[in-house]
Design an enzyme around this catalytic site. Structure first.
Site, PDB file in Angstrom:
ATOM      1  N   ASP A  26     102.325  46.075   9.058  1.00 60.07           N
ATOM      2  CA  ASP A  26     102.330  47.536   8.885  1.00 60.07           C
ATOM      3  C   ASP A  26     102.122  47.911   7.415  1.00 60.07           C
ATOM      4  O   ASP A  26     102.510  47.159   6.511  1.00 60.07           O
ATOM      5  CB  ASP A  26     103.668  48.098   9.405  1.00 60.07           C
ATOM      6  CG  ASP A  26     103.614  49.601   9.611  1.00 60.07           C
ATOM      7  OD1 ASP A  26     102.496  50.148   9.787  1.00 60.07           O
ATOM      8  OD2 ASP A  26     104.694  50.235   9.604  1.00 60.07           O
ATOM      9  N   GLY A  27     101.526  49.084   7.205  1.00 61.28           N
ATOM     10  CA  GLY A  27     101.376  49.615   5.850  1.00 61.28           C
ATOM     11  C   GLY A  27      99.941  49.681   5.349  1.00 61.28           C
ATOM     12  O   GLY A  27      99.713  50.024   4.180  1.00 61.28           O
ATOM     13  N   ASN A  28      98.977  49.394   6.223  1.00 63.20           N
ATOM     14  CA  ASN A  28      97.574  49.439   5.789  1.00 63.20           C
ATOM     15  C   ASN A  28      97.156  50.839   5.345  1.00 63.20           C
ATOM     16  O   ASN A  28      96.453  51.002   4.339  1.00 63.20           O
ATOM     17  CB  ASN A  28      96.642  49.032   6.941  1.00 63.20           C
ATOM     18  CG  ASN A  28      96.790  47.585   7.328  1.00 63.20           C
ATOM     19  OD1 ASN A  28      97.380  46.797   6.588  1.00 63.20           O
ATOM     20  ND2 ASN A  28      96.267  47.222   8.483  1.00 63.20           N
ATOM     21  N   GLY A  29      97.570  51.843   6.119  1.00 64.94           N
ATOM     22  CA  GLY A  29      97.182  53.224   5.817  1.00 64.94           C
ATOM     23  C   GLY A  29      97.735  53.664   4.471  1.00 64.94           C
ATOM     24  O   GLY A  29      97.015  54.248   3.643  1.00 64.94           O
ATOM     25  N   SER A  71      98.897  48.480  18.918  1.00 63.36           N
ATOM     26  CA  SER A  71      99.887  48.708  19.967  1.00 63.36           C
ATOM     27  C   SER A  71      99.329  49.628  21.049  1.00 63.36           C
ATOM     28  O   SER A  71      98.317  50.320  20.847  1.00 63.36           O
ATOM     29  CB  SER A  71     101.154  49.331  19.363  1.00 63.36           C
ATOM     30  OG  SER A  71     100.935  50.694  19.056  1.00 63.36           O
ATOM     31  N   THR A  72     100.024  49.648  22.187  1.00 64.10           N
ATOM     32  CA  THR A  72      99.618  50.551  23.266  1.00 64.10           C
ATOM     33  C   THR A  72      99.753  52.009  22.824  1.00 64.10           C
ATOM     34  O   THR A  72      99.164  52.893  23.436  1.00 64.10           O
ATOM     35  CB  THR A  72     100.471  50.319  24.540  1.00 64.10           C
ATOM     36  OG1 THR A  72     101.855  50.236  24.164  1.00 64.10           O
ATOM     37  CG2 THR A  72     100.097  49.023  25.238  1.00 64.10           C
ATOM     38  N   GLU A  73     100.525  52.238  21.761  1.00 65.88           N
ATOM     39  CA  GLU A  73     100.703  53.609  21.252  1.00 65.88           C
ATOM     40  C   GLU A  73      99.665  53.967  20.182  1.00 65.88           C
ATOM     41  O   GLU A  73      99.480  55.144  19.854  1.00 65.88           O
ATOM     42  CB  GLU A  73     102.106  53.766  20.640  1.00 65.88           C
ATOM     43  CG  GLU A  73     103.235  53.809  21.664  1.00 65.88           C
ATOM     44  CD  GLU A  73     103.537  52.448  22.291  1.00 65.88           C
ATOM     45  OE1 GLU A  73     103.490  51.428  21.575  1.00 65.88           O
ATOM     46  OE2 GLU A  73     103.795  52.403  23.507  1.00 65.88           O
ATOM     47  N   ASN A  74      98.981  52.969  19.628  1.00 67.31           N
ATOM     48  CA  ASN A  74      98.046  53.245  18.528  1.00 67.31           C
ATOM     49  C   ASN A  74      96.778  53.994  18.983  1.00 67.31           C
ATOM     50  O   ASN A  74      96.028  54.504  18.152  1.00 67.31           O
ATOM     51  CB  ASN A  74      97.653  51.961  17.788  1.00 67.31           C
ATOM     52  CG  ASN A  74      98.760  51.406  16.902  1.00 67.31           C
ATOM     53  OD1 ASN A  74      98.913  50.198  16.758  1.00 67.31           O
ATOM     54  ND2 ASN A  74      99.564  52.285  16.287  1.00 67.31           N
ATOM     55  N   ARG A  77      95.910  57.577  17.649  1.00 66.89           N
ATOM     56  CA  ARG A  77      95.311  57.843  16.321  1.00 66.89           C
ATOM     57  C   ARG A  77      93.905  58.431  16.474  1.00 66.89           C
ATOM     58  O   ARG A  77      93.302  58.330  17.547  1.00 66.89           O
ATOM     59  CB  ARG A  77      95.263  56.541  15.528  1.00 66.89           C
ATOM     60  CG  ARG A  77      96.663  56.025  15.256  1.00 66.89           C
ATOM     61  CD  ARG A  77      96.653  54.851  14.346  1.00 66.89           C
ATOM     62  NE  ARG A  77      98.009  54.396  14.118  1.00 66.89           N
ATOM     63  CZ  ARG A  77      98.391  53.659  13.088  1.00 66.89           C
ATOM     64  NH1 ARG A  77      97.498  53.271  12.195  1.00 66.89           N
ATOM     65  NH2 ARG A  77      99.638  53.301  12.955  1.00 66.89           N
ATOM     66  N   SER A 195     109.096  48.995  16.953  1.00 63.76           N
ATOM     67  CA  SER A 195     107.908  49.696  17.470  1.00 63.76           C
ATOM     68  C   SER A 195     107.315  49.018  18.711  1.00 63.76           C
ATOM     69  O   SER A 195     106.108  48.794  18.800  1.00 63.76           O
ATOM     70  CB  SER A 195     106.843  49.827  16.363  1.00 63.76           C
ATOM     71  OG  SER A 195     107.351  50.530  15.256  1.00 63.76           O
TER      72      SER A 195
HETATM   73  C1  IPE Z   1     103.310  49.018  14.532  1.00 57.77           C
HETATM   74  O1  IPE Z   1     102.973  49.865  13.494  1.00 57.77           O
HETATM   75  C2  IPE Z   1     102.076  48.515  15.224  1.00 57.77           C
HETATM   76  C3  IPE Z   1     101.239  47.612  14.451  1.00 57.77           C
HETATM   77  C4  IPE Z   1     101.518  47.124  13.270  1.00 57.77           C
HETATM   78  C5  IPE Z   1     100.007  47.223  15.087  1.00 57.77           C
HETATM   79  P1  IPE Z   1     102.918  51.451  13.672  1.00 57.77           P
HETATM   80  O2  IPE Z   1     102.526  52.005  12.360  1.00 57.77           O
HETATM   81  O3  IPE Z   1     102.079  51.811  14.837  1.00 57.77           O
HETATM   82  O4  IPE Z   1     104.435  51.801  14.017  1.00 57.77           O
HETATM   83  P2  IPE Z   1     105.244  53.157  13.883  1.00 57.77           P
HETATM   84  O5  IPE Z   1     104.396  54.248  14.490  1.00 57.77           O
HETATM   85  O6  IPE Z   1     105.465  53.400  12.425  1.00 57.77           O
HETATM   86  O7  IPE Z   1     106.526  52.911  14.599  1.00 57.77           O
HETATM   87  C1  IPE Z   2      99.323  48.912  10.526  1.00 59.80           C
HETATM   88  O1  IPE Z   2      99.122  49.761   9.467  1.00 59.80           O
HETATM   89  C2  IPE Z   2      98.078  48.653  11.319  1.00 59.80           C
HETATM   90  C3  IPE Z   2      98.068  49.307  12.656  1.00 59.80           C
HETATM   91  C4  IPE Z   2      99.040  49.989  13.173  1.00 59.80           C
HETATM   92  C5  IPE Z   2      96.857  49.165  13.423  1.00 59.80           C
HETATM   93  P1  IPE Z   2      99.224  51.344   9.628  1.00 59.80           P
HETATM   94  O2  IPE Z   2      97.874  51.874   9.946  1.00 59.80           O
HETATM   95  O3  IPE Z   2     100.280  51.717  10.596  1.00 59.80           O
HETATM   96  O4  IPE Z   2      99.637  51.769   8.147  1.00 59.80           O
HETATM   97  P2  IPE Z   2     100.677  52.884   7.742  1.00 59.80           P
HETATM   98  O5  IPE Z   2     101.953  52.573   8.415  1.00 59.80           O
HETATM   99  O6  IPE Z   2     100.104  54.189   8.190  1.00 59.80           O
HETATM  100  O7  IPE Z   2     100.753  52.769   6.251  1.00 59.80           O
HETATM  101 MG    MG Z   3     102.272  52.114  10.403  1.00 61.92          MG
END
Ligand code: IPE
Ligand code: IPE
Ligand code: MG
Length: 239
Positions: A26-29, A71-74, A77, A195
């Site tokens: 997590d944290g790419n964004g 994830s199934t929730e992603n 986006r 998550s």
């Molecule tokens: C969890 O990260 C899923 C992945 C890393 C693929 P999210 O960014 O989707 O989780 P939440 O929304 O902060 O719980």
């Molecule tokens: C995790 O990074 C990758 C996926 C969930 C696909 P995020 O895209 O959730 O990065 P943040 O949490 O917004 O920084």
């Molecule tokens: Mg995230």
């Protein structure tokens, strides 16, 4: 001084107390936003970092690595971001296929793959089949949700004729079967939650959270977490 010491001593080498590590990447964004870049640039760096972390895990003798990629929730986006992540994952699968003899790793995808494009499914099946001989495993959680996995496992057992299920029946029907449960889950990006990751398998998993954003997570920090893991006393409810 300490840096020199740890270089001399080399990486932490894992034994059978730690055969399976699961990462929440997590944290790419946020990594991208901090640099004024589009979120997609963070995903690209995140995908690249997975090669680096896989190399580090191999050097540390970790037999099984499971990574949370989507994830199934992603799907909630924006379409553009979803498309870019899927493109990066497909290209990761492609290079895992090309490098299969060098990596000597069984690469599997866990999750509801039936919802993915047919050519992606074919790619996943081929990669799984042609790397199945290797003992080292990488599970990529793609369109994965822990609750979805449990429901899928229950339905699989029912379809096989079972009417009353045991814990073992569910464990045996999970996407991760027959692999052992993760010993350690590491989540980057600072959030302290799972998550919907490995909900069944994580009942007794040790957890480690770091504020480091996934594209910045590397071998030195992995070693810190591993050293901490080896200091823990896993009781599994006993004494
Ligand atoms: C969890 O990260 C899923 C992945 C890393 C693929 P999210 O960014 O989707 O989780 P939440 O929304 O902060 O719980
Ligand atoms: C995790 O990074 C990758 C996926 C969930 C696909 P995020 O895209 O959730 O990065 P943040 O949490 O917004 O920084
Ligand atoms: Mg995230």
């Amino acid at each position: 001084m300490f840096g020199l010491f740890s270089r001399v001593r080399g990486p932490v080498v894992c034994d059978d107390r730690l055969s399976h590590i699961a990462f929440i990447m997590d944290g790419n964004g946020r990594w991208a936003r901090k640099r004024g870049l589009p979120r997609e640039a963070g995903h690209a760096r995140g995908a690249r970092n997975l090669y680096r972390v896989m190399d580090a895990c191999r050097a540390r003798n970790v037999r099984i690595v499971t990574v949370y990629a989507f994830s199934t929730e992603n799907w909630k986006r924006p379409q553009k971001e979803v498309d870019e992540i899927m493109k990066l994952l497909t290209s990761y699968l492609q290079s895992a296929y090309e490098d299969r003899e060098k990596n000597e790793t069984h690469v599997r995808v866990i999750g509801d793959t039936a919802a993915l494009p047919e050519e992606t499914q074919a790619m996943i099946d081929r990669l799984d089949r042609e790397t199945a001989q290797y003992e080292r495993v990488l599970n990529i959680a793609l369109n994965y949700g822990g609750r979805q996995e449990i429901v899928h496992a229950v339905n699989t057992a029912i379809a096989a004729g079972k009417t009353t299920l045991t814990e073992q029946d569910i464990s045996d029907a999970l996407y991760t079967a027959p692999l052992p449960e993760p010993d350690l889950i590491i989540r980057t990006g600072g959030e302290m939650r799972l998550s919907n990751y490995l909900m069944w398998q994580s009942a007794y998993t040790e957890l480690a959270f770091t504020k480091t954003l996934w594209p910045d997570f590397g071998a030195a920090e992995l070693d810190e977490i591993l050293k901490d893991f080896y200091k823990r006393h896993r009781r599994f409810g006993g004494l």
